[in-house]
Design a protein around this motif. Structure first.
Motif, short mmCIF file in Angstrom:
data_model
loop_
_atom_site.label_atom_id
_atom_site.label_comp_id
_atom_site.label_asym_id
_atom_site.label_seq_id
_atom_site.Cartn_x
_atom_site.Cartn_y
_atom_site.Cartn_z
N GLY A 111 0.79 -1.22 0.00
CA GLY A 111 0.00 0.00 0.00
C GLY A 111 0.82 1.27 0.00
N LEU A 112 2.03 1.21 0.56
CA LEU A 112 2.93 2.37 0.56
C LEU A 112 4.35 1.84 0.36
CD1 LEU A 112 3.39 5.40 0.87
CD2 LEU A 112 3.55 5.06 3.34
N VAL A 113 4.91 2.13 -0.79
CA VAL A 113 6.19 1.57 -1.19
C VAL A 113 7.08 2.71 -1.68
CG1 VAL A 113 7.34 0.06 -2.85
CG2 VAL A 113 5.19 -0.66 -1.79
N SER A 114 8.36 2.66 -1.30
CA SER A 114 9.28 3.74 -1.69
C SER A 114 10.63 3.14 -2.08
CB SER A 114 9.46 4.73 -0.54
OG SER A 114 10.42 5.71 -0.86
N CYS A 115 11.36 3.92 -2.85
CA CYS A 115 12.75 3.57 -3.12
C CYS A 115 13.52 4.86 -3.39
CB CYS A 115 12.89 2.60 -4.29
SG CYS A 115 12.57 3.33 -5.90
N ASP A 116 14.78 4.85 -2.98
CA ASP A 116 15.66 5.94 -3.38
C ASP A 116 16.07 5.70 -4.82
OD1 ASP A 116 15.50 6.98 -0.84
OD2 ASP A 116 17.35 6.00 -0.14
N TYR A 117 16.09 6.77 -5.59
CA TYR A 117 16.42 6.64 -7.01
C TYR A 117 17.34 7.80 -7.37
CZ TYR A 117 15.89 6.02 -12.05
OH TYR A 117 16.12 5.82 -13.40
N GLY A 118 18.62 7.48 -7.61
CA GLY A 118 19.59 8.53 -7.84
C GLY A 118 19.65 9.44 -6.62
N LYS A 119 19.49 10.73 -6.83
CA LYS A 119 19.51 11.68 -5.73
C LYS A 119 18.12 11.92 -5.14
CE LYS A 119 23.32 14.27 -7.87
NZ LYS A 119 23.73 15.61 -8.42
N GLY A 120 17.08 11.31 -5.75
CA GLY A 120 15.72 11.59 -5.32
C GLY A 120 15.00 10.36 -4.80
N ARG A 121 13.68 10.43 -4.86
CA ARG A 121 12.86 9.37 -4.26
C ARG A 121 11.65 9.12 -5.13
NH1 ARG A 121 11.74 11.09 1.20
NH2 ARG A 121 13.42 9.73 1.90
N TYR A 122 11.26 7.84 -5.20
CA TYR A 122 10.04 7.42 -5.88
C TYR A 122 9.12 6.79 -4.85
CZ TYR A 122 6.81 4.83 -8.87
OH TYR A 122 5.67 4.33 -9.47
N VAL A 123 7.83 7.18 -4.87
CA VAL A 123 6.84 6.65 -3.93
C VAL A 123 5.61 6.21 -4.72
CG1 VAL A 123 5.35 7.14 -1.95
CG2 VAL A 123 7.61 8.21 -2.10
N TYR A 124 5.16 4.99 -4.46
CA TYR A 124 3.86 4.54 -4.96
C TYR A 124 2.96 4.32 -3.76
CZ TYR A 124 0.07 1.85 -7.04
OH TYR A 124 -1.17 1.42 -7.45
N THR A 125 1.74 4.86 -3.83
CA THR A 125 0.81 4.66 -2.72
C THR A 125 -0.56 4.25 -3.24
OG1 THR A 125 -0.33 5.71 -0.87
CG2 THR A 125 0.35 7.16 -2.69
N GLY A 126 -1.05 3.14 -2.70
CA GLY A 126 -2.42 2.72 -2.95
C GLY A 126 -3.35 3.17 -1.83
N ILE A 127 -2.80 3.90 -0.86
CA ILE A 127 -3.62 4.41 0.25
C ILE A 127 -4.69 5.36 -0.32
CG2 ILE A 127 -3.58 5.83 2.33
CD1 ILE A 127 -0.75 4.81 2.85
N SER A 128 -5.87 5.30 0.22
CA SER A 128 -7.00 6.08 -0.32
C SER A 128 -6.94 7.53 0.14
CB SER A 128 -8.32 5.44 0.10
OG SER A 128 -8.46 4.16 -0.46
N PHE A 129 -5.85 8.21 -0.19
CA PHE A 129 -5.75 9.62 0.14
C PHE A 129 -6.85 10.43 -0.53
CE2 PHE A 129 -1.24 8.42 0.97
CZ PHE A 129 -1.14 8.87 2.26
N PHE A 130 -7.30 9.98 -1.70
CA PHE A 130 -8.34 10.71 -2.41
C PHE A 130 -9.65 10.73 -1.65
CE2 PHE A 130 -9.05 6.37 -3.60
CZ PHE A 130 -10.38 6.25 -3.94
N ARG A 131 -9.83 9.81 -0.71
CA ARG A 131 -11.00 9.83 0.18
C ARG A 131 -10.66 10.49 1.52
NH1 ARG A 131 -14.76 6.62 -2.35
NH2 ARG A 131 -14.01 4.76 -3.44
N GLU A 132 -9.49 10.17 2.06
CA GLU A 132 -9.17 10.60 3.43
C GLU A 132 -8.90 12.10 3.53
OE1 GLU A 132 -9.83 8.09 5.24
OE2 GLU A 132 -9.73 6.67 3.55
N LEU A 133 -8.19 12.67 2.56
CA LEU A 133 -7.86 14.09 2.64
C LEU A 133 -9.11 14.97 2.52
CD1 LEU A 133 -4.53 14.12 0.60
CD2 LEU A 133 -4.80 14.22 3.08
N PRO A 134 -9.99 14.76 1.54
CA PRO A 134 -11.21 15.57 1.49
C PRO A 134 -12.10 15.38 2.72
CG PRO A 134 -10.83 14.56 -0.64
CD PRO A 134 -9.86 13.93 0.32
#
Length: 873
Positions: A830-853
């Motif tokens: 549901g929440l996955v990350s990796c360092d990539y070069g000097k930056g970061r990649y994040v994939y999230t399946g968390i339902s932020f589109f429901r929780e934030l509103p």
């Protein structure tokens, strides 16, 4: 294309009680609620379609199809039943689909339920079916029927299914799903379980006896089938050849009167489910459907209707009526349809006489009266080419007001139709005025101006009436009148009717008032004239994340009537204060707005709660925000939400100053990020360059962006380079490709390359919003910087934890949180990350589109970490 027409009512020889009133009495409903078909005004059928309707008038029999959600229904089978077999066909959806996702906009929850209800009605307009619902709320994905029943209340929804069966009175019931876990979604499984139980209970007068007290009668369907699919069971075609319980029907036939095959119509019908991305092909040729016999009396042949009389022979004394209908079909003139009017008036009289002695009829024999009489009068109108519309020069009118309406009638035949009376009314009351017979001159617009008075109630979807004051209890709607809760919609507040006659046959037609205009591109457009409150009170944000100090809220008041004067008041939760200046509203013209700013001071004991706003003036009060839904494939709709802002005192930090957002299918996440003090810029992926992304601390892609935004294919290498050079790329969920890379739910890129390293998007999800979170890497910066995330940050979440989690992760990825639904294994994608070069990649399946509103505090704190600048351990 087939169209289902507005109910009409009539009576021969000056009968005082209209036929529609009799239909309503038969159904035990007020006539204004008879709305199982599309809201869009009916179109005039061509001559071939009229003959098709005449033939259908001589067919009896009915089938009810039962599903869980909008878009579950098999439009191929419904189209074949309604048009090929010409039986009355209904579709019962347990829910209105409000818990789903939206591919065409940002509407979710109630608003999405409105869209999907309208999509169902437009689908039925095409395939010829009728639409029904229960009170069940779509609370999101359910893992099993037991969970669904626990949230809905099984007996309540079961009673609704029984109510629909007793109202619709089907000979045959067909379920889309099996009553076991093979159905997948728990709502699917529940729909089949409820259908099978209701099949037995609907005919038992001891079951839900209150329905009989309300006027319904027990009804026992003859048989029940399950509609299997080769999509789920690949070898079903071969299996059905040898298993006696399976029946096969070819629904791909061609209808020369309609000029299309049933599967072509079905494709058009299914394509109305645009919010779910269910555009379908219009296929031709053989198309087999598989039906498994489940219970009832087993057909002795391979005909699913074997033993069921599909003719007027099932109603004693109907020989004259049946013969006249057959004669009408045989003598129909394609070049002069109005020649059938004389026979239709005789058919009308024969039908009236047939049911005049209906007290001696069985429930089965009585059940056809309201629908056949409606169809007879619709035919009278259609063969005469009689068009009618009631229009207003304004698109809306406020409560307790008056509006001028023009009623236009055009008789496009040589028949001597005469206007006899006008009726004005809606829910505010009905008044009739009789008038001297006025000839509806052939091919001329007969225009009549009327002043209609509105009542104290404004228009909104009836299942949402009073929602803010506890209308929805748990996951079940509680409408004011349970008897009408099974219908898609009710009559509009603003409506009129007219009465007319042809010789000694009299009829009425209800017409909802509409507003028409011409768009330079789309041409003529039409929408209902809605009755509204005197004002719309519009807070500019849904939530206020109070991070300390004085807070400002901007509120607009839009006048929905001329000369709106009064003041705007605020009510605050405990621990909040505001200035004492009076916010005076002074608006001269309707649709103009006045803007106000409220300063709010949180005290040390300030609590979370709602700041509520209300306009008070001489013309009335208003404490709602009016919203309009307008998509080309459905009629424009309005609904209301409470005029309030959720106040959330919150200790939240972020190091991000500027974020770029790439819109996907539509969500309200950008507005939520602005509550963190972040500047959010909407980006067009077709225009981005490596240089243009340098000012951004993070780039966020909206939900399903890689499913819907084609230009992301060219932008993906630029986004990956942005992350590699030190940026943060946050990708919100995308759906897994159910039909392969060239299928309906296509990806703009290979989903395995969505990130810098291989991954797989699964259909895994966690549906229990209270599921405990397990931190898999508690010291990871995303769980600690700048906000320390704890278990309490996952309190108060809504609907679910997340969906479309990742699986088969490359070793470069770090999963951060695991959840699981009861009895299932933990899911860590549901929440996955990796360092990539000097930056970061994040994939999230968390339902932020429901929780934030929804103003969930922990969701804000976690997302603030995701967009903050990379910090190494």
């Amino acid at each position: 294309m087939l169209h289902t027409f507005t109910p009409m009512h009539f009576g021969p020889r000056g009968a005082r009680l209209s036929r529609l009133a009799l239909l309503a009495l038969t159904l035990h409903l007020p006539y204004c609620t008879l709305r199982t078909s599309a809201q869009r005004p009916p179109a005039q059928p061509n001559a071939a379609e009229i003959l098709h309707k005449m033939q259908k008038l001589n067919v009896l029999g009915s089938v009810l199809y039962i599903v869980a959600h909008p878009d579950d229904e098999n439009t191929r089978l419904i189209t074949w039943l309604a048009n090929g077999k010409k039986v009355r066909t209904g579709n019962l959806s347990l829910t209105r689909g409000d818990g789903g996702q939206n591919l065409i906009g940002s509407e979710l929850g109630d608003a999405l339920g409105i869209i999907r209800t309208q999509e169902l009605m437009e689908a039925r307009r095409i395939d010829g079916g009728e639409q029904f619902f229960t009170r069940a709320v779509d609370f999101g994905f359910s893992k099993n029927a037991a969970e669904s029943f626990e949230k809905w209340g099984k007996q309540e929804v079961l009673s609704d299914v029984v109510r629909v069966i007793r109202t619709f009175r089907p000979d045959v019931i067909i379920t889309r799903f099996a009553p076991d876990r093979s159905a997948g979604h728990g709502h699917h499984e529940a729909s089949a379980i409820l259908a099978e139980e209701a099949f037995d209970l609907a005919g038992d007068p001891k079951a839900f006896p209150e329905q009989l007290e309300q006027g319904l009668e027990a009804w026992q369907p003859r048989r029940l089938f399950f509609n299997g699919s080769t999509w789920w069971k690949k070898d079903l075609a071969e299996f059905a050849k040898t298993d006696a319980d399976w029946f096969t029907v070819d629904v791909g036939g061609y209808d020369p009167l309609l000029g299309v095959s049933y599967t072509e119509l079905a494709g058009r019908s299914r394509s109305m489910h645009k919010s779910q991305g269910f555009g379908a092909a219009e296929t031709r040729g053989e198309s087999l459907e598989y039906l498994k016999f489940v219970k009832g009396d087993r057909p002795k042949t391979k005909d699913i209707f074997e033993g069921i009389d599909m003719t007027w022979g099932r109603i004693k004394g109907s020989e004259t009526l049946s013969g006249l209908i057959e004669q009408m079909s045989q003598e129909f003139s394609f070049t002069d349809p109005a020649r059938s009017l004389a026979l239709i008036t005789r058919i009308d009289k024969a039908a009236w006489n047939l049911w005049a002695g209906k007290e001696h009829f069985t429930v089965d024999q009585k059940s056809y009266q309201p629908h056949k009489e409606r169809d007879i009068l619709a035919l009278m109108r259609q063969v005469a080419g009689l068009t009618s519309e009631a229009t207003s020069s304004v698109p809306s009118v406020v409560t307790d007001d008056r509006v001028e309406v023009g009623l236009a009638l055009v008789n496009r035949s040589n028949a001597e139709l005469r206007l006899t009376s006008l009726v004005e009314g809606g829910k505010g009351g009905i008044s009739a005025s009789m008038m001297k017979d006025s000839l509806l001159t052939n091919h001329r617009v007969n225009q009549i101006k009327r002043g209609l008075r509105t009542g104290p109630v404004y228009d909104e979807p009836f299942w949402l009436w009073g929602r803010a004051s506890g209308y929805q209890e748990g996951n079940l709607y509680h409408p004011a009148d349970i008897k009408t809760s099974i219908y898609p919609r009710q009559h509009a507040e603003l409506a009129t009717s007219y009465g007319a006659r042809l010789d000694d046959a009299r009829f009425w037609e209800d017409i909802e008032v509409t507003y028409k205009w011409v768009d330079r591109v789309a041409g003529e457009r039409i929408r209902p004239v809605y009755v509204t409150p005197v004002a719309s009170v519009i807070p500019k944000v849904n939530n206020l994340i109070a991070r300390g100090g004085t807070q400002n809220i901007t509120v607009e008041v839009e006048a929905l009537t001329d000369s709106l004067f009064g003041q705007l008041n605020i009510t605050l939760p405990e621990g909040w204060g505001t200035t004492k200046d009076i916010k005076r509203v002074d608006i001269v013209k309707r649709n103009e707005r006045q803007t106000f700013t409220f300063q709010l001071m949180p005290g040390t004991n300030a609590t979370s709660g709602a700041a509520r706003f209300e306009f008070v003036g001489a013309k009335g009060k208003a404490d709602r925000t009016l919203h309009e839904i307008d998509y080309p494939h459905i009629m424009p709709q309005v609904y209301y939400t409470p005029a309030e802002v959720k106040l959330v005192p919150l200790d939240v930090k972020t190091t991000a100053k500027r974020v770029g957002y790439i819109k996907g299918a539509g969500d309200e996440v950008p507005q939520a990020l602005e509550q963190l003090g972040v500047q959010v810029d909407m980006l067009d992926p077709a225009m981005i360059t490596a240089e243009s992304l340098k000012p951004y601390d993070a780039i966020v892609t909206g939900i399903r962006a890689y499913n819907t935004v084609k230009s992301l294919k060219q932008a993906q290498p630029i986004l990956m380079k942005y992350a590699e050079d030190g940026g943060t790329l946050v990708v919100q969920y995308n759906t897994s490709p159910r039909f392969g890379l060239s299928g309906v739910e296509d990806f703009v890129i290979d989903p395995a390359t969505l990130g810098p390293y291989p991954m797989k998007i699964t259909r895994d999800r966690v549906t229990v919003e209270e599921a405990p979170a397990t931190f898999l890497d508690p010291k990871h910066p995303l769980l600690n910087t700048p906000n320390t995330i704890t278990a309490t940050d996952f309190d108060g979440w809504v609907q679910e934890r997340g969906l479309y989690f990742l699986g088969e992760l490359d070793s470069h990825y770090t999963p951060l949180i695991a959840w699981n639904d009861p009895g299932e294994q933990p899911l860590n994608g549901g929440l996955v990350s990796c360092d990539y070069g000097k930056g970061r990649y994040v994939y999230t399946g968390i339902s932020f589109f429901r929780e934030l509103p929804a103003g969930v505090p922990g969701a804000y704190r976690l997302f603030a970490n995701l967009i903050s600048k990379r910090v190494d351990r």
